[in-house]
Motif scaffolding. Structure first.
Motif, PDB file in Angstrom:
ATOM      1  N   ILE A   1       0.865  -1.256  -0.051  1.00 10.64           N
ATOM      2  CA  ILE A   1      -0.036   0.113  -0.157  1.00 10.64           C
ATOM      3  C   ILE A   1       0.685   1.269  -0.086  1.00 10.64           C
ATOM      4  O   ILE A   1       0.597   2.044  -0.796  1.00 10.64           O
ATOM      5  N   GLU A   2       1.775   1.183   0.675  1.00 11.20           N
ATOM      6  CA  GLU A   2       2.923   2.286   0.878  1.00 11.20           C
ATOM      7  C   GLU A   2       3.392   2.650  -0.468  1.00 11.20           C
ATOM      8  O   GLU A   2       3.459   3.684  -1.026  1.00 11.20           O
ATOM      9  N   ARG A   3       3.989   1.518  -1.269  1.00 13.50           N
ATOM     10  CA  ARG A   3       4.506   1.595  -2.370  1.00 13.50           C
ATOM     11  C   ARG A   3       3.629   2.083  -3.514  1.00 13.50           C
ATOM     12  O   ARG A   3       3.771   3.121  -4.356  1.00 13.50           O
ATOM     13  N   MET A   4       2.259   1.902  -3.506  1.00 14.82           N
ATOM     14  CA  MET A   4       1.366   2.239  -4.208  1.00 14.82           C
ATOM     15  C   MET A   4       1.165   3.895  -4.178  1.00 14.82           C
ATOM     16  O   MET A   4       1.059   4.599  -4.921  1.00 14.82           O
ATOM     17  N   ARG A   5       1.037   4.125  -2.889  1.00 17.39           N
ATOM     18  CA  ARG A   5       1.114   5.555  -2.603  1.00 17.39           C
ATOM     19  C   ARG A   5       2.174   6.352  -3.198  1.00 17.39           C
ATOM     20  O   ARG A   5       2.032   7.329  -3.730  1.00 17.39           O
ATOM     21  N   LYS A   6       3.439   6.049  -2.745  1.00 18.23           N
ATOM     22  CA  LYS A   6       4.465   6.665  -3.097  1.00 18.23           C
ATOM     23  C   LYS A   6       4.759   6.816  -4.658  1.00 18.23           C
ATOM     24  O   LYS A   6       4.886   7.832  -5.105  1.00 18.23           O
ATOM     25  N   TYR A   7       4.659   5.799  -5.677  1.00 18.36           N
ATOM     26  CA  TYR A   7       4.695   6.037  -6.932  1.00 18.36           C
ATOM     27  C   TYR A   7       3.329   5.887  -7.658  1.00 18.36           C
ATOM     28  O   TYR A   7       3.598   6.018  -8.875  1.00 18.36           O
ATOM     29  N   LYS A   8       2.446   6.092  -6.917  1.00 16.92           N
ATOM     30  CA  LYS A   8       1.138   6.390  -7.767  1.00 16.92           C
ATOM     31  C   LYS A   8       0.686   5.328  -8.534  1.00 16.92           C
ATOM     32  O   LYS A   8       0.462   5.722  -9.933  1.00 16.92           O
ATOM     33  N   ILE A   9       1.011   4.111  -8.227  1.00 21.13           N
ATOM     34  CA  ILE A   9       0.708   2.963  -9.243  1.00 21.13           C
ATOM     35  C   ILE A   9      -0.631   2.219  -8.512  1.00 21.13           C
ATOM     36  O   ILE A   9      -1.012   2.181  -7.436  1.00 21.13           O
ATOM     37  N   SER A  10      -1.133   1.407  -9.378  1.00 19.49           N
ATOM     38  CA  SER A  10      -2.489   0.371  -8.925  1.00 19.49           C
ATOM     39  C   SER A  10      -2.122  -0.944  -8.727  1.00 19.49           C
ATOM     40  O   SER A  10      -2.890  -1.609  -8.438  1.00 19.49           O
ATOM     41  N   GLN A  11      -1.090  -1.473  -9.557  1.00 19.01           N
ATOM     42  CA  GLN A  11      -0.816  -2.817  -9.596  1.00 19.01           C
ATOM     43  C   GLN A  11       0.788  -3.095  -9.311  1.00 19.01           C
ATOM     44  O   GLN A  11       1.532  -2.201  -9.822  1.00 19.01           O
ATOM     45  N   ILE A  12       1.022  -3.975  -8.730  1.00 24.03           N
ATOM     46  CA  ILE A  12       2.329  -4.534  -8.174  1.00 24.03           C
ATOM     47  C   ILE A  12       2.637  -5.805  -8.685  1.00 24.03           C
ATOM     48  O   ILE A  12       1.773  -6.607  -7.941  1.00 24.03           O
TER      49      ILE A  12
END
Length: 453
Positions: free
Chosen positions: A357-368
């Motif tokens: 979740i933190e990575r999605m917020r930081k990089y403004k992405i929806s899929q990892i």
């Protein structure tokens, strides 16, 4: 000696230039009235002088006064020239969709610039219509120009632009095509030309998000047609008094993308560096081509200079971000070429959901993608994480492997975009591209949509 007493005396008598390559499919003589030759680089110089002189004559504008106007930039430039020569102060109220170049130019010629949001109703207190009126009420010894309803606007074109076009074409003009914003140009020129020859056809260029075309055809002011658009200088969400619909034979609408693309085409194919509304006019002209015959003389008016749009239509990055750049997208790597050098963001199976979740917020992405020591083993999507959170508020502290979905499909470089598109389903929102040497990159639905022409 041959000289002008001040810069205002150089306004008008702009050239009429034959268009060639860009109108090759039109079976008529097409001439461009290039208004960039005015000192303020736009057609608006003409009416700026007329509106100020008329206001001076009847006492609305007094010596040392402040001129206030809501403008898309070009009228402001024209007003600034007159204000400098005649000794007035100027406040320009401009919407935030206008190019930075326009704002910088206005400040460079001494205007105070007030920027307002575009996406509000005309009656909203924040709109540039409302702010202009408020500033006029609050500022001592000021005059609100109101180019939309100030009839000196269309009168300037009736007295100047119309007669110039008639004289330059030796009265042989059969069609006049022009973008419609305040309505001053089309109504003033149209009135003069139709008085000379009632058979001359007057066509207006409108944009999607504007009310003109439907209102002209039905008499209905449809608020459902009003939405934000990119094209500058044409279209409106109001009905200005300067638009005389009885003089206009028809409208055609042009998309933001077509206006931008054809603005660049004019520069590249005709060596004429003009602005956004000119691109809309040329595309509109092509849409109307069945109305023209071999003996017709069609005049299209180019409003302003391309220098106003260097950071927009003439900027590849700006065009690419909006999907306006005409690039050949055929393979997987074409879709992501603008960010192919960026590192692929991944999360490991044993990491916590909170990390994803933190990575999605930081990089403004929806899929990892999810990885372990063997490679790609799963994936996480913001929608799935949201559902998991609704079902279990403690999910953030669980390992990724407990909530991950299936791994994203992997394709090789060179895979046709049609094949990549087929891999997107309700259950799968991304595809990985194998770049070689153990490197991968992600293609999302957003990337695919952005590549659609």
């Amino acid at each position: 000696m041959d000289f002008s007493n001040n810069i205002l005396e150089t306004i008008g008598n702009t050239p009429l230039v034959k268009l060639n390559k860009i109108v090759a499919e039109i079976d008529a003589l097409v001439l461009a009235k290039v208004e960039t030759f005015n000192p303020g680089n736009s057609v608006k110089d003409r009416m700026a002088v007329k509106m100020i002189e008329d206001a001076e004559a009847d006492g609305r504008l007094k010596p040392g006064g402040t001129i206030i106007e809501g403008t898309s930039g070009n009228t402001g430039m024209g007003l600034a020239l007159v204000a400098i020569v005649k000794g007035y102060k100027l406040i320009c109220v401009i919407s935030d969709k206008q190019s930075k170049e326009k704002m910088d130019i206005l400040r460079a010629v001494g205007a105070k610039v007030v920027v307002c949001p575009t996406d509000v109703e005309p009656t909203d207190a924040r709109s540039y219509y409302s702010v202009s009126k408020r500033l006029a009420e609050e500022t001592p010894n000021s005059w609100y120009v109101n180019q939309y309803d100030n009839m000196s606007n269309s009168l300037a074109h009736y007295e100047q632009t119309g007669p110039e076009i008639w004289k330059q074409t030796d009265g042989k003009i059969t069609h006049f095509v022009v973008g419609v914003g305040t309505g001053g140009t089309i109504s003033g020129v149209g009135k003069y030309l139709k008085e000379k020859n009632p058979n001359i056809k007057i066509w207006g260029i409108d944009t999607y998000g504007s009310v003109f075309k439907k209102y002209h055809e039905t008499g209905i002011f449809d608020e459902n047609e009003i939405y934000s658009y990119i094209t500058e200088g044409i279209g409106e969400d109001i009905l200005p008094k300067n638009v005389d619909f009885s003089l206009i034979d028809g409208f055609t609408k042009v998309t933001d993308k077509d206006a931008a693309v054809y603005t660049r085409k004019i520069a590249l194919e005709e060596a004429i560096f003009v602005g956004n509304s000119a691109g809309a006019c040329i595309k509109g002209l092509l849409q109307l081509k069945e109305h023209f015959k071999p003996d017709d003389v069609v005049v299209v008016l180019f409003h302003d200079s391309g220098s106003r749009y260097v950071g927009k239509m003439f900027n590849d990055d700006w065009m690419r971000e909006r999907g306006f750049l005409e690039e050949n997208v055929t393979k997987a790597e074409d879709v992501i070429k603008d960010h192919i050098d960026k590192e692929l963001i991944v999360v490991r199976t044993e990491e916590l959901v909170s990390h994803a979740i933190e990575r999605m917020r930081k990089y403004k992405i929806s899929q990892i993608p999810v990885v372990d020591i063997n490679g790609f083993v799963g994936s996480v999507d913001e929608t799935d994480l949201f559902r998991s959170y609704v079902a279990d508020k403690n999910v953030a502290e669980k390992p990724i492997k407990e909530v991950m979905g299936k791994p994203f499909p992997i394709v090789k470089m060179g895979t046709p975009i049609e094949e990549v598109s087929k891999l997107f389903t309700k259950e799968n929102d991304a595809v990985l591209v194998d770049l070689g040497n153990g490197n991968h990159h992600i293609i999302t639905k957003y990337d695919i949509i952005g590549s659609i022409k």
